[in-house]
Design an enzyme around this catalytic site. Structure first.
Site, PDB file in Angstrom:
ATOM      1  N   ASP A 158      58.977  22.402 -22.631  1.00 53.88           N
ATOM      2  CA  ASP A 158      59.991  21.961 -23.595  1.00 53.88           C
ATOM      3  C   ASP A 158      60.072  20.440 -23.702  1.00 53.88           C
ATOM      4  O   ASP A 158      60.903  19.914 -24.448  1.00 53.88           O
ATOM      5  CB  ASP A 158      61.368  22.548 -23.226  1.00 53.88           C
ATOM      6  CG  ASP A 158      61.807  22.138 -21.821  1.00 53.88           C
ATOM      7  OD1 ASP A 158      61.121  21.297 -21.186  1.00 53.88           O
ATOM      8  OD2 ASP A 158      62.829  22.659 -21.348  1.00 53.88           O
ATOM      9  N   GLY A 159      59.253  19.734 -22.921  1.00 61.06           N
ATOM     10  CA  GLY A 159      59.259  18.279 -23.013  1.00 61.06           C
ATOM     11  C   GLY A 159      60.430  17.620 -22.294  1.00 61.06           C
ATOM     12  O   GLY A 159      60.626  16.413 -22.393  1.00 61.06           O
TER      13      GLY A 159
ATOM     14  N   GLY B  25      47.899  15.580 -19.784  1.00 59.13           N
ATOM     15  CA  GLY B  25      48.495  14.533 -20.635  1.00 59.13           C
ATOM     16  C   GLY B  25      50.007  14.521 -20.479  1.00 59.13           C
ATOM     17  O   GLY B  25      50.602  15.417 -19.878  1.00 59.13           O
TER      18      GLY B  25
ATOM     19  N   ASP C 263      45.944  14.428 -11.236  1.00 58.54           N
ATOM     20  CA  ASP C 263      46.709  13.846 -12.343  1.00 58.54           C
ATOM     21  C   ASP C 263      47.977  13.168 -11.831  1.00 58.54           C
ATOM     22  O   ASP C 263      48.648  12.462 -12.584  1.00 58.54           O
ATOM     23  CB  ASP C 263      47.066  14.908 -13.393  1.00 58.54           C
ATOM     24  CG  ASP C 263      47.727  16.123 -12.797  1.00 58.54           C
ATOM     25  OD1 ASP C 263      47.105  16.774 -11.933  1.00 58.54           O
ATOM     26  OD2 ASP C 263      48.876  16.422 -13.155  1.00 58.54           O
ATOM     27  N   ASN C 264      48.315  13.368 -10.574  1.00 57.40           N
ATOM     28  CA  ASN C 264      49.484  12.713  -9.994  1.00 57.40           C
ATOM     29  C   ASN C 264      49.091  11.568  -9.058  1.00 57.40           C
ATOM     30  O   ASN C 264      49.930  11.054  -8.317  1.00 57.40           O
ATOM     31  CB  ASN C 264      50.337  13.725  -9.230  1.00 57.40           C
ATOM     32  CG  ASN C 264      50.994  14.728 -10.170  1.00 57.40           C
ATOM     33  OD1 ASN C 264      51.164  14.459 -11.351  1.00 57.40           O
ATOM     34  ND2 ASN C 264      51.358  15.882  -9.642  1.00 57.40           N
TER      35      ASN C 264
ATOM     36  N   ASP D  95      54.619  10.263  -9.408  1.00 62.09           N
ATOM     37  CA  ASP D  95      54.980  11.602  -9.886  1.00 62.09           C
ATOM     38  C   ASP D  95      55.642  12.442  -8.796  1.00 62.09           C
ATOM     39  O   ASP D  95      54.982  13.116  -8.023  1.00 62.09           O
ATOM     40  CB  ASP D  95      53.760  12.336 -10.462  1.00 62.09           C
ATOM     41  CG  ASP D  95      53.892  12.446 -11.965  1.00 62.09           C
ATOM     42  OD1 ASP D  95      54.679  11.681 -12.553  1.00 62.09           O
ATOM     43  OD2 ASP D  95      53.226  13.311 -12.559  1.00 62.09           O
TER      44      ASP D  95
ATOM     45  N   GLY E 112      53.209  15.462 -21.123  1.00 63.36           N
ATOM     46  CA  GLY E 112      53.827  16.569 -21.854  1.00 63.36           C
ATOM     47  C   GLY E 112      55.313  16.360 -22.057  1.00 63.36           C
ATOM     48  O   GLY E 112      55.953  17.067 -22.837  1.00 63.36           O
TER      49      GLY E 112
HETATM   50  P1  AMP Z   1      53.934  17.584 -13.172  1.00 65.55           P
HETATM   51  O1  AMP Z   1      53.922  18.835 -12.383  1.00 65.55           O
HETATM   52  O2  AMP Z   1      55.300  17.073 -13.507  1.00 65.55           O
HETATM   53  O3  AMP Z   1      53.052  16.525 -12.608  1.00 65.55           O
HETATM   54  O4  AMP Z   1      53.315  17.968 -14.608  1.00 65.55           O
HETATM   55  C1  AMP Z   1      52.026  18.543 -14.800  1.00 65.55           C
HETATM   56  C2  AMP Z   1      51.740  18.612 -16.268  1.00 65.55           C
HETATM   57  O5  AMP Z   1      52.682  19.457 -16.934  1.00 65.55           O
HETATM   58  C3  AMP Z   1      51.825  17.287 -16.998  1.00 65.55           C
HETATM   59  O6  AMP Z   1      50.875  17.297 -18.034  1.00 65.55           O
HETATM   60  C4  AMP Z   1      53.237  17.279 -17.540  1.00 65.55           C
HETATM   61  O7  AMP Z   1      53.399  16.438 -18.641  1.00 65.55           O
HETATM   62  C5  AMP Z   1      53.409  18.736 -17.930  1.00 65.55           C
HETATM   63  N1  AMP Z   1      54.811  19.162 -17.905  1.00 65.55           N
HETATM   64  C6  AMP Z   1      55.598  19.354 -16.820  1.00 65.55           C
HETATM   65  N2  AMP Z   1      56.821  19.764 -17.187  1.00 65.55           N
HETATM   66  C7  AMP Z   1      56.831  19.829 -18.535  1.00 65.55           C
HETATM   67  C8  AMP Z   1      57.811  20.182 -19.514  1.00 65.55           C
HETATM   68  N3  AMP Z   1      59.028  20.576 -19.173  1.00 65.55           N
HETATM   69  N4  AMP Z   1      57.443  20.123 -20.803  1.00 65.55           N
HETATM   70  C9  AMP Z   1      56.200  19.751 -21.171  1.00 65.55           C
HETATM   71  N5  AMP Z   1      55.236  19.418 -20.301  1.00 65.55           N
HETATM   72  C10 AMP Z   1      55.539  19.444 -18.995  1.00 65.55           C
HETATM   73 MG    MG Z   2      52.327  14.869 -13.089  1.00 69.29          MG
END
Ligand code: AMP
Ligand code: MG
Length: 487
Positions: A125-126, A90, A252-253, A262, A92
Site C-alpha cells: 500500500d506504499g 525498488g 537490498d538493505n 533499513d 515501494g
Molecule cells: P523492507 O522489508 O522494508 O526492506 O522492504 C522490501 C521491499 O518491499 C522494498 O522494495 C520495499 O519498498 C517494499 N515494501 C515494503 N513494505 C511496503 C509497503 N507497505 N508498500 C509497498 N512496498 C513495500
Molecule cells: Mg528495505
C-alpha cells in the site's frame, strides 16, 4: 541555522536519469502531527527544533507540500532476499525527495518513508505504520549515539490515515537522512538486467561522490570494493560488540556506504544469546545474531558479483578474504575495551569467548553486565555479578582469570578504569520493551514517552538522574515480545 524554505538542493542522484529512478509525488496522510524530531539529525540540515515545531514542517514531511527545488524519486533496485535473488524491488513506499547540502558542504539525502505507492509497490500500500516509523527513528538515533554508523532519522510524522496490517493501524512517515541511498541491490539490478552502461554510470556515481580517494588508485573499482569490505567488517564488529541484531540482512538493505540501513524487526539483545533471531518470519535463523558475520561476507560476495564487469574475479576474491580478519580485529579491539583492557594479549580472545559462553548459559543481561563490571574494581564487581550466573564456580574461574589479566595492565586507578569502561559500555540501549511502551502511548496520541526515550538514548553512556527505570532488564512481559514484521 536556516528556515525550512532556505534549504539548498542539489539532486545528484535524480540527475542520473530515468533509468535509475522514477518521478513520483508523495501521497499525503491526513491530520499530520509531529510525533518526534531529532535535534542532532536536523542540525545536519542546518535546521533547529523550532523549525520542526512549525506547522509547515509537518505539512512537508506528511506529503502535503514540497519545495519547488525537490525532485522526488522512487529508486529502482533488486537484491537477494533470504538468499534468493528477487529481480525487481525498488522504493515501494519511500521517496528520495532530493539532496540538500548544508553549510559544511555535506550532502544529505532526504528520504521520506511511507510516502505512498510507487511503480515498485508490487502488492503493498506504499505506507508505513506509526509503530515501525517510531522504531526506525529511535534505532537510527540510538545507534548513532552509540557510535555505530547508521542512516539518521530527522522526524516522525503521525496521522489519522488508517492502514491495514494484522489489525487497523495509523499511517506515519519518517524522514530518513543518509549521504546515499544506493544499496548493494542497486548495482545488482543493473548487473542482472544486463545494462552495462547504467551499471558503470551508477558505479562511477558512487565512486566519485562517496569514494573519491579510490579514483587515485590504479584500479578504482577494486579499491572502492576493498573500502566497502573494510567498512562492512567494522560495522558488523560494532553490531556484534553491542548486541545489535538487524533482522533482515537482505542485499537490498545493505548500504553502499557501510552504514546500518533499513530497520525492520531489529532488536538489541537483552539476555546474551548467540542464536537469537529477532525476525519471526526468519524460520531458519539465517539472520540470527551470530550469523550476521558470515552473512555480512555473503552479502559482500553478492556485491562483488555485480562488480565483475570492472574487476577480475580473483582480485574480488582476495578483497573478500579481508573481511573476516578485519572483522575479528575490530571485534577483539571493541571487546577488549568493553572489558577495560588497554593492552593486547594472545589469550584475550579466549577470555572473551569464555565469558560469552557463561553469559549464554545463564541468560545474563548483555548490556548491564559490562556496565556493572566497570562500576567497581574487577574482583569486587565480579563478586557481585556472580549471582547472575547459574554456573557460579565457572564464573569464579573466569573472574580470577580476568582479575589477573587486569593486574597485568599498566597501573591505573579504579576511577580511571570506571571512566574508561563507562565511556564504551552504555547504560541505556533501545530495548524492545522500552520501544513498545513508547509506541503504545503514541498510538493513543501521547507522544511524550517517545520523546523522553529518544532523549535518554541520545546519551547512552551518561548516568541520567531520574532515568533509572530505562536501565533495567525487561519485565517478564517485555522479554517475550513478538515484534510484528509487517511494517
Ligand atoms: P523492507 O522489508 O522494508 O526492506 O522492504 C522490501 C521491499 O518491499 C522494498 O522494495 C520495499 O519498498 C517494499 N515494501 C515494503 N513494505 C511496503 C509497503 N507497505 N508498500 C509497498 N512496498 C513495500
Ligand atoms: Mg528495505
Amino acid at each position: 541555522m536556516k528556515a525550512l524554505d532556505e534549504l539548498t538542493f542539489d539532486n545528484r542522484f535524480a540527475r542520473l536519469g530515468d533509468a535509475f529512478s522514477t518521478t513520483v509525488l508523495p501521497e499525503p496522510i491526513a491530520d499530520p502531527r509531529l510525533v518526534v524530531a531529532s535535534e542532532a539529525a536536523l542540525a545536519l540540515l542546518d535546521l533547529d527544533l523550532a523549525q520542526a515545531e512549525q506547522p509547515l514542517f509537518a505539512e512537508i514531511f506528511s506529503g502535503h507540500k514540497l519545495w519547488a527545488e525537490a525532485d522526488p524519486r522512487a529508486m529502482v533496485y533488486s537484491g537477494h532476499q533470504f538468499g534468493s535473488y528477487n529481480p525487481r524491488l525498488g522504493d515501494g513506499r519511500g521517496l528520495l525527495l532530493g539532496e540538500v547540502y548544508n553549510d559544511a558542504g555535506e550532502h544529505w539525502d532526504l528520504h521520506l518513508k511511507g510516502a505512498g505507492q510507487t511503480p515498485y509497490s508490487r502488492m503493498g500500500d506504499g505506507r508505513a505504520v506509526l509503530r515501525s516509523s517510531i522504531r526506525e527513528f529511535l534505532a537510527s538515533e540510538a545507534l548513532h549515539a552509540l557510535g555505530i554508523p547508521t542512516s539518521r532519522a530527522a522526524c516522525v510524522i503521525g496521522s489519522s490515515t488508517p492502514v491495514w496490517r494484522e489489525t487497523q493501524e495509523r499511517a506515519a512517515m519518517v524522514l530518513r537522512l543518509a549521504q546515499s541511498h544506493v544499496r548493494f541491490g542497486s548495482l545488482e539490478y543493473f548487473f542482472y538486467t544486463k545494462q552495462p552502461e547504467q551499471l558503470k554510470q551508477l558505479a562511477d556515481h558512487v565512486l566519485s561522490l562517496h569514494y573519491p580517494e579510490c579514483l587515485e588508485q590504479p584500479e578504482p573499482y577494486l579499491a572502492m570494493f576493498r573500502v566497502i569490505v573494510e567498512r562492512q567488517a567494522e560495522l558488523i564488529a560494532k553490531w556484534q560488540a553491542y548486541g545489535f541484531c538487524h533482522g533482515v540482512m537482505n542485499t537490498d538493505n545493505m548500504s553502499i556506504l557501510g552504514i546500518t540501513f533499513d530497520f525492520g524487526p531489529f532488536a538489541f539483545l537483552d539476555d546474551f544469546d548467540q542464536h537469537f533471531v529477532c525476525n519471526h518470519s526468519d524460520h531458519e535463523g539465517r539472520y540470527s545474531f551470530s550469523n550476521q558475520v558470515p552473512i555480512g561476507q555473503w552479502n559482500l560476495s553478492a556485491l562483488a558479483q555485480a562488480l565483475t564487469p570492472f574487476v577480475s574475479v580473483e582480485a574480488l576474491r582476495e578483497a573478500l578474504d579481508l573481511f573476516l580478519p578485519l572483522y575479528q580485529a575490530h571485534y577483539l579491539d571493541l571487546m577488549r575495551r568493553r572489558l577495560g583492557l588497554t593492552t593486547a594479549e594472545d589469550d584475550d580472545a579466549d577470555l572473551i569467548a569464555r565469558l560469552l559462553q557463561l553469559m549464554q548459559n545463564s541468560g545474563v543481561d548483555y548490556t548491564l553486565f559490562f556496565r556493572h563490571l566497570g562500576e567497581e574494581s574487577a574482583d569486587v564487581a565480579a563478586g557481585k555479578l556472580r549471582d547472575d550466573f547459574v554456573d557460579m564456580l565457572g564464573f569464579d574461574a573466569w573472574a580470577d582469570a580476568y582479575t589477573a589479566r587486569i593486574a597485568r595492565e599498566p597501573e591505573s586507578s579504579q576511577e580511571d578504569r570506571r571512566t574508561r569502561m563507562h565511556a564504551v559500555n552504555p547504560l541505556y540501549i533501545l530495548r524492545n520493551y522500552l520501544a513498545q511502551r513508547a509506541i503504545e502511548a503514541a498510538e493513543q496520541g501521547d507522544d511524550s514517552e517517545v520523546r523522553r526515550l529518544h532523549q535518554v538514548l541520545c546519551k547512552p553512556f551518561d548516568q541520567q538522574p531520574g532515568m533509572e527505570s530505562y536501565a533495567q532488564r525487561p519485565p517478564d512481559w517485555g522479554k517475550h515480545l513478538e515484534i510484528s514484521c509487517s511494517s
